[in-house]
Motif scaffolding. Structure first.
Motif, PDB file in Angstrom:
ATOM      1  N   VAL A 104      14.072   8.767  14.915  1.00 52.37           N
ATOM      2  CA  VAL A 104      12.679   8.758  15.345  1.00 52.37           C
ATOM      3  C   VAL A 104      11.830   9.706  14.480  1.00 52.37           C
ATOM      4  N   MET A 105      12.402  10.848  14.086  1.00 50.10           N
ATOM      5  CA  MET A 105      11.690  11.785  13.208  1.00 50.10           C
ATOM      6  C   MET A 105      11.613  11.241  11.788  1.00 50.10           C
ATOM      7  N   GLU A 106      12.670  10.577  11.367  1.00 52.51           N
ATOM      8  CA  GLU A 106      12.687   9.990  10.018  1.00 52.51           C
ATOM      9  C   GLU A 106      11.588   8.937   9.899  1.00 52.51           C
ATOM     10  N   VAL A 107      11.433   8.092  10.920  1.00 51.00           N
ATOM     11  CA  VAL A 107      10.372   7.072  10.903  1.00 51.00           C
ATOM     12  C   VAL A 107       9.000   7.737  10.858  1.00 51.00           C
ATOM     13  N   TYR A 108       8.812   8.760  11.670  1.00 52.57           N
ATOM     14  CA  TYR A 108       7.535   9.476  11.690  1.00 52.57           C
ATOM     15  C   TYR A 108       7.204  10.043  10.302  1.00 52.57           C
ATOM     16  N   ASN A 109       8.173  10.736   9.704  1.00 59.09           N
ATOM     17  CA  ASN A 109       7.942  11.375   8.408  1.00 59.09           C
ATOM     18  C   ASN A 109       7.755  10.356   7.288  1.00 59.09           C
ATOM     19  N   ARG A 110       8.505   9.262   7.340  1.00 61.32           N
ATOM     20  CA  ARG A 110       8.385   8.249   6.276  1.00 61.32           C
ATOM     21  C   ARG A 110       7.090   7.456   6.405  1.00 61.32           C
ATOM     22  N   ALA A 111       6.614   7.270   7.620  1.00 59.27           N
ATOM     23  CA  ALA A 111       5.329   6.586   7.793  1.00 59.27           C
ATOM     24  C   ALA A 111       4.202   7.417   7.193  1.00 59.27           C
ATOM     25  N   ARG A 112       4.201   8.710   7.472  1.00 60.11           N
ATOM     26  CA  ARG A 112       3.181   9.593   6.893  1.00 60.11           C
ATOM     27  C   ARG A 112       3.293   9.630   5.372  1.00 60.11           C
ATOM     28  N   ALA A 113       4.518   9.714   4.874  1.00 63.18           N
ATOM     29  CA  ALA A 113       4.710   9.757   3.420  1.00 63.18           C
ATOM     30  C   ALA A 113       4.259   8.456   2.760  1.00 63.18           C
TER      31      ALA A 113
ATOM     32  N   ARG B  43       3.152   7.832  -4.717  1.00 64.33           N
ATOM     33  CA  ARG B  43       2.381   8.091  -5.939  1.00 64.33           C
ATOM     34  C   ARG B  43       1.893   6.829  -6.632  1.00 64.33           C
ATOM     35  N   ARG B  44       2.441   5.698  -6.247  1.00 62.85           N
ATOM     36  CA  ARG B  44       2.003   4.433  -6.864  1.00 62.85           C
ATOM     37  C   ARG B  44       0.642   3.993  -6.346  1.00 62.85           C
ATOM     38  N   PHE B  45       0.187   4.580  -5.242  1.00 58.69           N
ATOM     39  CA  PHE B  45      -1.026   4.110  -4.578  1.00 58.69           C
ATOM     40  C   PHE B  45      -1.933   5.276  -4.208  1.00 58.69           C
ATOM     41  N   MET B  46      -3.218   4.985  -4.111  1.00 56.83           N
ATOM     42  CA  MET B  46      -4.150   5.961  -3.545  1.00 56.83           C
ATOM     43  C   MET B  46      -3.802   6.126  -2.062  1.00 56.83           C
ATOM     44  N   PRO B  47      -4.029   7.322  -1.495  1.00 60.46           N
ATOM     45  CA  PRO B  47      -3.743   7.506  -0.067  1.00 60.46           C
ATOM     46  C   PRO B  47      -4.524   6.512   0.793  1.00 60.46           C
ATOM     47  N   LEU B  48      -3.921   6.138   1.891  1.00 62.30           N
ATOM     48  CA  LEU B  48      -4.533   5.215   2.840  1.00 62.30           C
ATOM     49  C   LEU B  48      -5.864   5.781   3.335  1.00 62.30           C
ATOM     50  N   THR B  49      -6.867   4.915   3.459  1.00 63.50           N
ATOM     51  CA  THR B  49      -8.178   5.354   3.937  1.00 63.50           C
ATOM     52  C   THR B  49      -8.479   4.703   5.287  1.00 63.50           C
ATOM     53  N   GLU B  50      -9.424   5.280   5.998  1.00 65.64           N
ATOM     54  CA  GLU B  50      -9.757   4.795   7.337  1.00 65.64           C
ATOM     55  C   GLU B  50     -10.279   3.361   7.306  1.00 65.64           C
ATOM     56  N   ASP B  51     -11.003   2.991   6.240  1.00 65.65           N
ATOM     57  CA  ASP B  51     -11.544   1.631   6.191  1.00 65.65           C
ATOM     58  C   ASP B  51     -10.484   0.570   5.904  1.00 65.65           C
ATOM     59  N   GLN B  52      -9.249   0.980   5.612  1.00 69.04           N
ATOM     60  CA  GLN B  52      -8.150   0.024   5.418  1.00 69.04           C
ATOM     61  C   GLN B  52      -7.397  -0.269   6.711  1.00 69.04           C
ATOM     62  N   LEU B  53      -7.625   0.527   7.746  1.00 71.81           N
ATOM     63  CA  LEU B  53      -6.794   0.460   8.949  1.00 71.81           C
ATOM     64  C   LEU B  53      -6.861  -0.892   9.655  1.00 71.81           C
ATOM     65  N   ASP B  54      -8.026  -1.557   9.645  1.00 66.44           N
ATOM     66  CA  ASP B  54      -8.161  -2.845  10.334  1.00 66.44           C
ATOM     67  C   ASP B  54      -7.263  -3.921   9.730  1.00 66.44           C
ATOM     68  N   ASP B  55      -6.919  -3.775   8.462  1.00 66.51           N
ATOM     69  CA  ASP B  55      -6.104  -4.775   7.761  1.00 66.51           C
ATOM     70  C   ASP B  55      -4.693  -4.278   7.453  1.00 66.51           C
TER      71      ASP B  55
ATOM     72  N   GLN C 253       0.829  -1.209   0.000  1.00 63.87           N
ATOM     73  CA  GLN C 253       0.000   0.000   0.000  1.00 63.87           C
ATOM     74  C   GLN C 253       0.864   1.259   0.000  1.00 63.87           C
ATOM     75  N   GLY C 254       2.143   1.118   0.318  1.00 64.29           N
ATOM     76  CA  GLY C 254       3.043   2.264   0.328  1.00 64.29           C
ATOM     77  C   GLY C 254       4.389   1.858   0.885  1.00 64.29           C
ATOM     78  N   CYS C 255       5.459   2.432   0.346  1.00 63.83           N
ATOM     79  CA  CYS C 255       6.803   2.160   0.860  1.00 63.83           C
ATOM     80  C   CYS C 255       7.714   3.300   0.434  1.00 63.83           C
ATOM     81  N   LEU C 256       8.113   4.112   1.389  1.00 67.52           N
ATOM     82  CA  LEU C 256       9.024   5.217   1.114  1.00 67.52           C
ATOM     83  C   LEU C 256      10.077   5.273   2.210  1.00 67.52           C
ATOM     84  N   GLY C 257      11.235   5.806   1.855  1.00 66.76           N
ATOM     85  CA  GLY C 257      12.316   5.909   2.825  1.00 66.76           C
ATOM     86  C   GLY C 257      13.485   6.677   2.264  1.00 66.76           C
ATOM     87  N   THR C 258      14.593   6.538   2.940  1.00 71.53           N
ATOM     88  CA  THR C 258      15.815   7.217   2.529  1.00 71.53           C
ATOM     89  C   THR C 258      17.012   6.330   2.827  1.00 71.53           C
TER      90      THR C 258
END
Length: 196
Positions: A76-85, A91-103, A63-68
């Motif tokens: 700790v800030m890098e993990v926070y920022n990369r998780a949000r990104a 760009r390969r995926f639609m943004p995460l939606t609330e109904d996906q959170l359970d899975d 569903q998403g994979c970004l990093g550096t």
């Protein structure tokens, strides 16, 4: 400034990083403004610059994979920022939606310092990878691509691993150049479900 060594992180510290990634995603869906981590709550090792990737899967599908690969800011800030990104800017995926959170599953991978591998041919690289299931970075000119070591689970043959990485970089599957730069690396990773 020293860089976080992924070898030095213990299970507790990795668990903290997984929690940071969860918090980053949760903050997007909560009613208040997202709150970055309070740095004074973390160990000195987690405050050192670190390179990482955050990988998100929903029902086992990426569903998403970004990093550096370059350590610029506190881990700790890098993990926070990369998780949000990874959740909202890959760009390969639609943004995460609330109904996906359970899975949703989150994996945090802290990169060890990449090491240059000198090879004279693609076949020599394939032979090396046959015995060393490591992360791989290929770069030539302005093009570069990276596979985490976890990609071996879906691409277990070295020739397929290299071919798919070249395609990811935008080269054709048979591309090779005498100026190709090859780097290998390992990671320290932790994976867990999203919950709140």
């Amino acid at each position: 400034m020293s860089v976080t060594s992924c070898q030095s992180l213990n299970k507790g510290e990795l668990t903290q990083l997984l929690d940071v990634a969860r918090d980053a995603i949760h903050g997007h869906f909560s009613s208040g403004c997202p709150q970055p981590p309070q740095l004074d709550l973390y160990t000195r090792r987690l405050l050192q610059p670190g390179a990482c990737f955050v990988t998100l899967t929903v029902n086992g599908q990426l569903q998403g994979c970004l990093g550096t690969i370059i350590a610029r800011s506190p881990l700790v800030m890098e993990v926070y920022n990369r998780a949000r990104a990874s959740a909202y800017q890959d760009r390969r995926f639609m943004p995460l939606t609330e109904d996906q959170l359970d899975d949703l599953q989150i994996e945090v991978s802290v990169l060890c310092q990449p090491e240059t591998l000198t090879v004279s041919s693609e076949q020599e690289l394939i032979n090396y990878l046959g015995n060393n299931k490591v992360g791989l970075i290929l770069s030539d000119g302005h093009q570069q691509a990276l596979f985490l070591p976890q990609v071996w689970q879906s691409l277990p043959k070295a020739e397929h691993f290299v071919r798919q990485l070249k395609l990811k970089a935008g080269w054709n599957a048979s591309y090779w150049s005498p100026t190709m730069k090859v780097q290998t690396f390992t990671v320290n990773s932790i994976k867990g479900k999203y919950y709140f």
